[in-house]
Design a protein around this motif. Structure first.
Motif, PDB file in Angstrom:
ATOM      1  N   UNK A  18     120.995 -20.754  61.662  1.00 19.08           N
ATOM      2  CA  UNK A  18     120.370 -21.112  60.518  1.00 19.08           C
ATOM      3  C   UNK A  18     119.868 -22.322  60.231  1.00 19.08           C
ATOM      4  N   UNK A  19     119.552 -23.198  61.582  1.00 16.30           N
ATOM      5  CA  UNK A  19     119.177 -24.437  61.569  1.00 16.30           C
ATOM      6  C   UNK A  19     118.051 -24.558  60.813  1.00 16.30           C
ATOM      7  N   UNK A  20     116.990 -23.595  60.993  1.00 15.01           N
ATOM      8  CA  UNK A  20     115.524 -23.896  60.236  1.00 15.01           C
ATOM      9  C   UNK A  20     115.812 -23.977  58.815  1.00 15.01           C
ATOM     10  N   UNK A  21     116.738 -23.218  58.186  1.00 18.97           N
ATOM     11  CA  UNK A  21     116.945 -22.929  56.866  1.00 18.97           C
ATOM     12  C   UNK A  21     117.814 -24.174  56.201  1.00 18.97           C
ATOM     13  N   UNK A  22     118.718 -24.492  57.230  1.00 19.79           N
ATOM     14  CA  UNK A  22     119.836 -25.891  56.798  1.00 19.79           C
ATOM     15  C   UNK A  22     119.192 -27.100  56.580  1.00 19.79           C
ATOM     16  N   UNK A  27     121.052 -32.041  51.976  1.00 23.99           N
ATOM     17  CA  UNK A  27     122.271 -32.583  52.613  1.00 23.99           C
ATOM     18  C   UNK A  27     121.881 -33.698  53.499  1.00 23.99           C
ATOM     19  N   UNK A  28     122.252 -34.853  53.595  1.00 19.66           N
ATOM     20  CA  UNK A  28     121.750 -36.004  54.224  1.00 19.66           C
ATOM     21  C   UNK A  28     120.980 -36.941  53.461  1.00 19.66           C
ATOM     22  N   UNK A  32     124.043 -41.002  47.008  1.00 13.65           N
ATOM     23  CA  UNK A  32     125.104 -41.963  47.469  1.00 13.65           C
ATOM     24  C   UNK A  32     124.920 -42.248  48.844  1.00 13.65           C
ATOM     25  N   UNK A  33     123.947 -41.879  49.547  1.00  8.42           N
ATOM     26  CA  UNK A  33     123.625 -42.448  50.815  1.00  8.42           C
ATOM     27  C   UNK A  33     122.712 -43.651  50.669  1.00  8.42           C
ATOM     28  N   UNK A  34     123.204 -44.567  51.853  1.00  7.32           N
ATOM     29  CA  UNK A  34     122.685 -45.856  51.901  1.00  7.32           C
ATOM     30  C   UNK A  34     121.456 -45.818  52.927  1.00  7.32           C
ATOM     31  N   UNK A  35     120.524 -46.304  52.836  1.00  6.42           N
ATOM     32  CA  UNK A  35     119.165 -46.296  53.627  1.00  6.42           C
ATOM     33  C   UNK A  35     118.798 -47.762  53.797  1.00  6.42           C
ATOM     34  N   UNK A  36     118.820 -48.542  54.718  1.00  9.98           N
ATOM     35  CA  UNK A  36     118.209 -49.817  54.702  1.00  9.98           C
ATOM     36  C   UNK A  36     117.259 -49.920  55.859  1.00  9.98           C
ATOM     37  N   UNK A  37     115.824 -50.280  55.519  1.00  8.04           N
ATOM     38  CA  UNK A  37     114.827 -50.238  56.558  1.00  8.04           C
ATOM     39  C   UNK A  37     114.261 -51.844  56.517  1.00  8.04           C
ATOM     40  N   UNK A  38     114.397 -52.455  57.854  1.00  4.15           N
ATOM     41  CA  UNK A  38     113.866 -53.547  57.872  1.00  4.15           C
ATOM     42  C   UNK A  38     112.648 -53.305  59.218  1.00  4.15           C
ATOM     43  N   UNK A  39     112.143 -54.514  59.183  1.00  2.00           N
ATOM     44  CA  UNK A  39     110.929 -54.235  60.513  1.00  2.00           C
ATOM     45  C   UNK A  39     111.833 -54.322  61.777  1.00  2.00           C
ATOM     46  N   UNK A  40     111.738 -53.372  62.587  1.00  3.39           N
ATOM     47  CA  UNK A  40     112.608 -53.328  63.935  1.00  3.39           C
ATOM     48  C   UNK A  40     114.130 -52.929  63.765  1.00  3.39           C
ATOM     49  N   UNK A  41     114.357 -52.349  62.293  1.00  3.97           N
ATOM     50  CA  UNK A  41     115.853 -52.043  62.199  1.00  3.97           C
ATOM     51  C   UNK A  41     115.985 -51.153  61.143  1.00  3.97           C
ATOM     52  N   UNK A  46     125.433 -42.203  55.407  1.00  2.52           N
ATOM     53  CA  UNK A  46     125.523 -41.165  54.733  1.00  2.52           C
ATOM     54  C   UNK A  46     127.129 -41.112  53.907  1.00  2.52           C
ATOM     55  N   UNK A  47     127.246 -41.821  52.799  1.00  4.21           N
ATOM     56  CA  UNK A  47     128.589 -42.064  52.156  1.00  4.21           C
ATOM     57  C   UNK A  47     128.622 -40.629  51.552  1.00  4.21           C
ATOM     58  N   UNK A  48     127.713 -40.348  50.722  1.00  4.99           N
ATOM     59  CA  UNK A  48     127.864 -39.197  49.662  1.00  4.99           C
ATOM     60  C   UNK A  48     127.961 -38.039  50.425  1.00  4.99           C
ATOM     61  N   UNK A  49     127.196 -37.932  51.643  1.00  7.14           N
ATOM     62  CA  UNK A  49     127.011 -36.717  52.332  1.00  7.14           C
ATOM     63  C   UNK A  49     128.336 -36.294  52.925  1.00  7.14           C
ATOM     64  N   UNK A  50     128.917 -37.320  53.749  1.00  3.09           N
ATOM     65  CA  UNK A  50     130.418 -37.454  54.308  1.00  3.09           C
ATOM     66  C   UNK A  50     131.110 -36.899  53.323  1.00  3.09           C
TER      67      UNK A  50
END
Length: 66
Positions: A18-22, A27-28, A32-41, A46-50
């Motif tokens: 089922x992976x292609x459909x999932x 999800x992910x 509530x999931x936190x994503x921080x993007x900086x140069x090179x970092x 995934x707080x809400x997903x967890x």
């Protein structure tokens, strides 16, 4: 122990099939999931997903044990 291993194996096979459909589910990428993007970092927490997955698995295990 044998039944548990068989159940885990079947679950892995089902997730694999089922992976292609999932991947299309949001999800992910919940609000509530936190994503921080900086140069090179990149930091992804995934707080809400967890939390959602924990509640879902707890409910499933509760149903199985009943």
């Amino acid at each position: 122990m044998g039944r548990t291993l068989i159940a885990v194996g079947i679950a892995i096979v089902l997730i694999g099939l089922l992976w292609p459909y999932l991947q299309k589910l949001p999800i992910g990428r919940l609000p509530g999931d936190i994503l921080i993007r900086r140069q090179g970092f990149t930091l992804y927490m995934p707080l809400a997903t967890g939390l959602v997955l924990s509640i879902l698995l707890s409910f499933i295990l509760w149903l199985v044990r009943r």
